[in-house]
Design an enzyme around this catalytic site. Structure first.
Site, PDB file in Angstrom:
ATOM      1  CG  HIS A 170      49.069  44.667  37.888  1.00 42.20           C
ATOM      2  ND1 HIS A 170      47.810  44.807  37.364  1.00 42.20           N
ATOM      3  CD2 HIS A 170      48.918  43.922  39.022  1.00 42.20           C
ATOM      4  CE1 HIS A 170      46.933  44.186  38.136  1.00 42.20           C
ATOM      5  NE2 HIS A 170      47.574  43.635  39.159  1.00 42.20           N
ATOM      6  CG  HIS A 198      45.160  43.829  34.353  1.00 40.53           C
ATOM      7  ND1 HIS A 198      45.523  44.849  35.199  1.00 40.53           N
ATOM      8  CD2 HIS A 198      43.829  43.602  34.556  1.00 40.53           C
ATOM      9  CE1 HIS A 198      44.449  45.219  35.900  1.00 40.53           C
ATOM     10  NE2 HIS A 198      43.423  44.482  35.530  1.00 40.53           N
ATOM     11  CB  ALA A 199      45.247  39.361  29.032  1.00 40.66           C
ATOM     12  NE  ARG A 216      41.867  46.576  32.923  1.00 43.23           N
ATOM     13  CZ  ARG A 216      42.698  47.195  33.755  1.00 43.23           C
ATOM     14  NH1 ARG A 216      43.925  47.486  33.374  1.00 43.23           N
ATOM     15  NH2 ARG A 216      42.319  47.522  34.982  1.00 43.23           N
ATOM     16  CD  GLU A 253      50.523  48.888  37.704  1.00 43.15           C
ATOM     17  OE1 GLU A 253      50.916  48.465  36.610  1.00 43.15           O
ATOM     18  OE2 GLU A 253      49.327  48.903  38.052  1.00 43.15           O
ATOM     19  CD  GLU A 309      48.670  45.098  33.261  1.00 43.82           C
ATOM     20  OE1 GLU A 309      49.008  44.523  34.310  1.00 43.82           O
ATOM     21  OE2 GLU A 309      47.749  45.948  33.226  1.00 43.82           O
TER      22      GLU A 309
HETATM   23  O1  0X9 Z   1      43.931  49.391  37.780  1.00 45.22           O
HETATM   24  C1  0X9 Z   1      44.518  48.361  38.118  1.00 45.22           C
HETATM   25  O2  0X9 Z   1      43.946  47.290  38.248  1.00 45.22           O
HETATM   26  C2  0X9 Z   1      46.030  48.413  38.389  1.00 45.22           C
HETATM   27  N1  0X9 Z   1      46.702  49.201  37.382  1.00 45.22           N
HETATM   28  S1  0X9 Z   1      46.832  48.646  35.849  1.00 45.22           S
HETATM   29  O3  0X9 Z   1      47.355  49.723  35.032  1.00 45.22           O
HETATM   30  N2  0X9 Z   1      47.903  47.469  35.796  1.00 45.22           N
HETATM   31  O4  0X9 Z   1      45.554  48.175  35.403  1.00 45.22           O
HETATM   32  C3  0X9 Z   1      46.266  49.009  39.755  1.00 45.22           C
HETATM   33  C4  0X9 Z   1      45.621  48.243  40.881  1.00 45.22           C
HETATM   34  C5  0X9 Z   1      45.887  48.833  42.231  1.00 45.22           C
HETATM   35  N3  0X9 Z   1      45.149  48.184  43.266  1.00 45.22           N
HETATM   36  C6  0X9 Z   1      43.831  48.446  43.539  1.00 45.22           C
HETATM   37  N4  0X9 Z   1      43.214  49.438  43.016  1.00 45.22           N
HETATM   38  N5  0X9 Z   1      43.230  47.666  44.405  1.00 45.22           N
HETATM   39 ZN    ZN Z   2      47.378  45.585  35.487  1.00 44.89          ZN
END
Ligand code: 0X9
Ligand code: ZN
Length: 416
Positions: A305, A184-185, A235, A380, A187
């Site tokens: 992330h 995710h860009a 993102r 995270e 972050e």
């Molecule tokens: O939503 C996401 O991709 C991740 N959170 S973020 O806020 N960094 O975008 C969490 C990903 C958790 N893993 C999966 N859902 N497979």
């Molecule tokens: Zn992310």
């Protein structure tokens, strides 16, 4: 209905290009505490609505939701929350200002770092550009015999996706830990934490005596560069979609396991657009092919992330827990303890569906289900938005490294 109303209103005020990159000027960060499922459902109706960016969403009762709201919608949204008796507070007064300040302090730190003759290489005092990341890896490999640079391929726009192998040599099929960051860009703390881990690991020989480490500090370089030069909240990747005004795919919805089953979108303008098919994105393909080329030797996978301080394990596509959940949890508990001992930072541990929300197509699920890893975690990292002061790069790197060590030790003890 709500979606339609805001979309129509926004289109009337701004040109098509800007609609999908809403202005940061006067954008507010609103923290919401919900008291019941009804309130949660009300708030989540705004997910995917133009001008609302849900930065942090969680299922935990004692946690809160963070949403960025454009100046235009702020008064309307606040009124709606008040009408529903939902408690909130503004924790970012003007996101645009925050981004401006970040960009100025970034440049000052970068210029100072480049002026200092002693430090020709990246020094963790600012968020590096993609070229600086790659240069750092190459420089390190030149001065350290245990570090090898490799490429997993090129991004859509042709950027080289470099990684390092840290190894004591010998057999090529030693058990390994894979760390990646930057899918995710926006972050930005993720790639610096991966780079920091590299800088520390090279000096801790015992950690790579029996196992190998592969670290990919930036697996979405096009999106990352765009977040530096054009739009701080970007993102996704940067490949074109069928809608010319909405490029990019959420690469963390693009992996080919349970693709598009839940928590992903087939609409290109959404932040969680999963792509036209599984592995449509060359960046996700490159990660997939790299993992598969290691023939099941990657036992532990960490993907960085931000933000929220969560240590999440599979599954992301279902609230069911994987068979090895007790091991996933116990290693995470140990890692979290080690991390917390540094400066008191606490993480929440659990399956990503149960702690955050269900979302299929994530790299974590794929690496465990298909890629052959036994342990897989989404980390995270800390922050109060994606904008985090550069002075926190080192402390976050430092504490996270303690957790990384625990995952490495577990891999050495159980697989080598
Ligand atoms: O939503 C996401 O991709 C991740 N959170 S973020 O806020 N960094 O975008 C969490 C990903 C958790 N893993 C999966 N859902 N497979
Ligand atoms: Zn992310």
């Amino acid at each position: 209905m709500i979606r339609f109303f805001f979309a129509a209103a926004l289109v009337a005020f701004v040109c098509a290009k800007d609609v999908y990159n809403p202005s940061l000027k006067g954008m507010q960060g609103i923290s919401i505490t919900y008291e019941n499922e009804e309130q949660l459902a009300f708030v989540l109706q705004y997910e995917g609505v133009l001008g609302f960016d849900f930065m942090k969403v969680t299922r935990l009762a004692n946690d809160n939701i963070h949403v960025l709201v454009t100046a235009f919608q702020v008064p309307i949204f606040k009124k709606a929350l008040e009408n529903h008796g939902i408690k909130y507070n503004v924790f970012i007064e003007d996101f645009g200002k925050l981004v401006e300040e970040e960009s100025i302090s970034q440049e000052i730190a970068r210029v100072a770092a480049h002026r200092s003759k002693a430090r020709r290489t990246y020094n963790f005092s600012y968020f590096p550009r993609h070229k600086e990341i790659n240069n750092y890896l190459v420089d390190l490999s030149k001065t350290n015999e245990n570090v090898t640079v490799f490429s997993i391929g090129k991004s859509y726009e042709g950027r080289e996706m470099l990684g390092v192998k840290i190894s004591s040599g010998g057999s090529n099929d030693k058990p390994a830990v894979l760390i990646d960051a930057g899918i995710h860009a926006r972050e930005w703390i993720a790639p610096t934490t991966a780079l920091y881990a590299i800088s520390k690991l090279v000096n801790e020989k015992s950690l790579y005596e029996k196992i190998d480490w592969y670290i990919l500090p930036q697996i979405n370089p096009d999106g990352y560069e765009y977040s530096h030069t054009e739009y701080r909240l970007w993102r996704k990747t940067r490949s074109p979609s069928e809608l010319s005004y909405c490029p990019g795919v959420d690469a963390n919805r693009n992996f080919g396991f349970k693709w598009m089953e839940v928590g992903a979108s087939d609409y290109p303008c959404d932040e969680i657009y999963a792509g036209s098919e599984a592995f449509s994105e060359v960046e996700a393909q490159n990660v997939r092919d790299f993992v598969l080329s290691k023939n099941g030797t990657i036992k532990t996978y960490l993907t960085f992330h931000s933000y929220g301080q969560y240590l999440l394990h599979p599954w992301g596509y279902t609230s069911d827990l994987p068979e090895n959940e007790p091991v996933l949890r116990s290693v995470a508990v140990k890692a979290e303890k080690a991390l917390a001992a540094v400066q008191g930072t606490r993480y929440t541990i659990g399956s990503s569906t149960n702690v955050l929300y269900a979302a299929a197509g994530g790299s974590d699920d794929w690496v465990m289900a298909v890629g052959g890893a036994d342990l897989s975690y989404t980390v995270e990292l800390p922050g109060n938005s994606f904008v985090i002061p550069a002075r926190r790069i080192k402390p976050v790197g430092e504490e996270t490294f303690e957790a990384i060590k625990v995952f490495g030790e577990y891999t050495s003890e159980n697989y080598a």
